[in-house]
Design a protein around this motif. Structure first.
Motif, PDB file in Angstrom:
ATOM      1  N   ALA A 236      40.568  39.896  56.545  1.00  0.00           N
ATOM      2  CA  ALA A 236      39.309  40.596  56.288  1.00  0.00           C
ATOM      3  C   ALA A 236      39.547  41.720  55.291  1.00  0.00           C
ATOM      4  O   ALA A 236      40.624  42.311  55.240  1.00  0.00           O
ATOM      5  CB  ALA A 236      38.738  41.168  57.592  1.00  0.00           C
ATOM      6  N   THR A 237      38.541  42.013  54.509  1.00  0.00           N
ATOM      7  CA  THR A 237      38.619  43.132  53.564  1.00  0.00           C
ATOM      8  C   THR A 237      38.890  44.439  54.304  1.00  0.00           C
ATOM      9  O   THR A 237      39.624  45.298  53.813  1.00  0.00           O
ATOM     10  CB  THR A 237      37.304  43.244  52.767  1.00  0.00           C
ATOM     11  N   SER A 238      38.333  44.584  55.502  1.00  0.00           N
ATOM     12  CA  SER A 238      38.504  45.808  56.279  1.00  0.00           C
ATOM     13  C   SER A 238      39.963  46.085  56.617  1.00  0.00           C
ATOM     14  O   SER A 238      40.335  47.214  56.934  1.00  0.00           O
ATOM     15  CB  SER A 238      37.688  45.729  57.573  1.00  0.00           C
ATOM     16  N   ARG A 239      40.817  45.061  56.536  1.00  0.00           N
ATOM     17  CA  ARG A 239      42.241  45.236  56.824  1.00  0.00           C
ATOM     18  C   ARG A 239      43.039  45.665  55.591  1.00  0.00           C
ATOM     19  O   ARG A 239      44.219  45.976  55.709  1.00  0.00           O
ATOM     20  CB  ARG A 239      42.831  43.929  57.359  1.00  0.00           C
ATOM     21  N   HIS A 240      42.401  45.663  54.440  1.00  0.00           N
ATOM     22  CA  HIS A 240      43.142  45.889  53.193  1.00  0.00           C
ATOM     23  C   HIS A 240      43.077  47.329  52.694  1.00  0.00           C
ATOM     24  O   HIS A 240      43.721  47.660  51.700  1.00  0.00           O
ATOM     25  CB  HIS A 240      42.616  44.947  52.104  1.00  0.00           C
ATOM     26  N   GLY A 241      42.299  48.169  53.360  1.00  0.00           N
ATOM     27  CA  GLY A 241      42.208  49.559  52.944  1.00  0.00           C
ATOM     28  C   GLY A 241      41.506  49.762  51.620  1.00  0.00           C
ATOM     29  O   GLY A 241      41.792  50.721  50.901  1.00  0.00           O
ATOM     30  N   VAL A 242      40.599  48.852  51.266  1.00  0.00           N
ATOM     31  CA  VAL A 242      39.859  48.946  50.000  1.00  0.00           C
ATOM     32  C   VAL A 242      38.364  48.789  50.278  1.00  0.00           C
ATOM     33  O   VAL A 242      37.955  48.297  51.331  1.00  0.00           O
ATOM     34  CB  VAL A 242      40.310  47.857  49.001  1.00  0.00           C
ATOM     35  N   GLU A 243      37.570  49.224  49.292  1.00  0.00           N
ATOM     36  CA  GLU A 243      36.113  49.091  49.425  1.00  0.00           C
ATOM     37  C   GLU A 243      35.693  47.637  49.327  1.00  0.00           C
ATOM     38  O   GLU A 243      34.802  47.169  50.030  1.00  0.00           O
ATOM     39  CB  GLU A 243      35.425  49.918  48.341  1.00  0.00           C
ATOM     40  N   PHE A 244      36.358  46.905  48.426  1.00  0.00           N
ATOM     41  CA  PHE A 244      36.086  45.472  48.259  1.00  0.00           C
ATOM     42  C   PHE A 244      37.327  44.813  47.673  1.00  0.00           C
ATOM     43  O   PHE A 244      38.211  45.478  47.133  1.00  0.00           O
ATOM     44  CB  PHE A 244      34.862  45.233  47.360  1.00  0.00           C
ATOM     45  N   ASP A 245      37.409  43.500  47.796  1.00  0.00           N
ATOM     46  CA  ASP A 245      38.492  42.725  47.198  1.00  0.00           C
ATOM     47  C   ASP A 245      37.999  42.097  45.904  1.00  0.00           C
ATOM     48  O   ASP A 245      36.790  41.819  45.751  1.00  0.00           O
ATOM     49  CB  ASP A 245      38.951  41.616  48.155  1.00  0.00           C
ATOM     50  N   THR A 246      38.902  41.852  44.973  1.00  0.00           N
ATOM     51  CA  THR A 246      38.544  41.178  43.728  1.00  0.00           C
ATOM     52  C   THR A 246      39.347  39.898  43.568  1.00  0.00           C
ATOM     53  O   THR A 246      40.553  39.879  43.835  1.00  0.00           O
ATOM     54  CB  THR A 246      38.799  42.094  42.512  1.00  0.00           C
ATOM     55  N   PHE A 247      38.672  38.819  43.154  1.00  0.00           N
ATOM     56  CA  PHE A 247      39.314  37.515  42.998  1.00  0.00           C
ATOM     57  C   PHE A 247      38.772  36.806  41.763  1.00  0.00           C
ATOM     58  O   PHE A 247      37.610  37.001  41.374  1.00  0.00           O
ATOM     59  CB  PHE A 247      39.050  36.623  44.212  1.00  0.00           C
ATOM     60  N   ASN A 248      39.604  35.961  41.185  1.00  0.00           N
ATOM     61  CA  ASN A 248      39.132  35.030  40.167  1.00  0.00           C
ATOM     62  C   ASN A 248      38.458  33.865  40.881  1.00  0.00           C
ATOM     63  O   ASN A 248      39.078  33.217  41.741  1.00  0.00           O
ATOM     64  CB  ASN A 248      40.298  34.515  39.327  1.00  0.00           C
TER      65      ASN A 248
END
Length: 336
Positions: A236-248
């Motif tokens: 989950a994004t909430s586990r990554h310590g960021v506001e949002f994830d970015t992907f191609n």
């Protein structure tokens, strides 16, 4: 590594003398409690006479740093059992050049490894099947093989039986997993608002966005949570310590790539991805088993502007030397 192996050998030797553990509590003829030195027959040196004596003694003490924790974690040796450990340690040191004793200790080591590592794995694989493992017979087979006793089976024949059963069990578990995940897909598509695409991808619109729709070549900003059909969240994004994830968009599992190219920015969907559009028969790590259907809550926050993407590529190029990518290399996937 050699130090740890030798240490383990010495420690394991102590288990051969556990039958004498009760004696550690016995008193001598005068009724006094025996000291540890007396129990292991260590005669203390009265002084350290030379620099070499001091250095040698200090080296012996220094290499025990962390040993108590190691004994507790790896062997379950408690503080109250230290007299037993010391007795075994003494015996190991006294016989360290005896090849027969070394062979004996090797037997202790292997029996411990079978008990702690190999046995639980094998028992677990066949637990709940029509052929559960009988521990005593497993050990009998193990000992007979090492003793070259072919009364019941030869090693090659035993290996064929065991391997065949493992293959059968793997096929059985895979069939059950596929059936379970397919049943979930069948039930989910009956829910209100669920759209089913021809390739099996399912989605339900939670929030309808009205922004632009990304292309396969775009890089997107998303917030997501992924779980398996048993409800276990694996990422989950909430586990990554960021506001949002970015992907191609084009570098993800097929189900994500397909869904993102239908979602306007501002959308929030629940997407249910069948195994053939996810990690298929291989699975991914310990959390995503083979043939798993994946359920994602996926929110599309934005599409990165071309200038922003180009700047990131330029910055990355300054830090990381370019690598030649093999022509036959497949898509890079990001674990969900």
């Amino acid at each position: 590594m050699k130090k740890i192996i030798m240490l383990a050998l010495l420690i394991a030797a102590g288990s051969a003398f556990n039958s004498a553990s009760a004696q550690s509590k016995k008193k001598d003829k005068k009724g006094k409690q025996k000291t540890v030195c007396e129990m292991v027959r260590i005669v203390p040196q009265t002084s350290l006479d030379t620099p070499s004596d001091t250095l040698s003694y200090a080296a012996g003490m220094a290499i025990t740093r962390g040993l108590n924790d190691y004994l507790a974690n790896q062997f379950g040796v408690k503080e109250a059992q230290m007299p037993d450990f010391l007795r075994g340690l003494h015996q190991g040191i006294e016989n360290r050049k005896d090849s027969a004793f070394a062979a004996y200790v090797a037997g202790l080591i292997i029996s411990s490894q079978v008990e702690k590592s190999m046995l639980p794995n094998i028992v677990g694989k066949f637990e709940g099947t029509s052929s559960p493992i009988n521990t005593e017979l497993l050990y009998r087979g193990f000992k007979d093989a090492m003793a070259k006793d072919t009364t019941f089976l030869k090693v090659d024949e035993a290996s064929r039986i065991f391997e065949k059963k493992q293959v059968e069990l793997k096929a059985q578990k895979e069939a059950e997993a596929k059936a379970k995940n397919e049943a979930y897909l069948e039930e989910n598509k009956k829910k209100e608002g669920v759209v089913v695409l021809p390739d099996g991808l399912q989605y339900r619109i939670i929030t309808k966005g009205n922004g632009p729709i990304p292309k396969e070549t775009d890089r997107v900003q998303v917030i997501y949570e992924g779980k398996t059909i048993d409800g276990k969240v694996f990422d989950a994004t909430s586990r990554h310590g960021v506001e949002f994830d970015t992907f191609n968009v084009g570098g993800l599992i097929e189900g994500w790539t397909e869904a993102l190219q239908m979602m306007p920015v501002g959308s929030k969907w629940e997407i249910v991805i069948p195994q053939n559009l996810a990690y298929k028969e291989k699975g991914a790590g310990r959390d995503i088993a083979p043939f798993s259907t994946l359920i994602f809550t996926l929110e599309l926050k934005g599409i990165e502007a071309a200038a922003e993407k180009e700047a990131k590529v330029m910055d990355a190029a300054k830090l990381v030397p370019a690598k030649k990518v093999p022509a036959n290399k497949g898509k890079k996937t990001v674990k969900k």
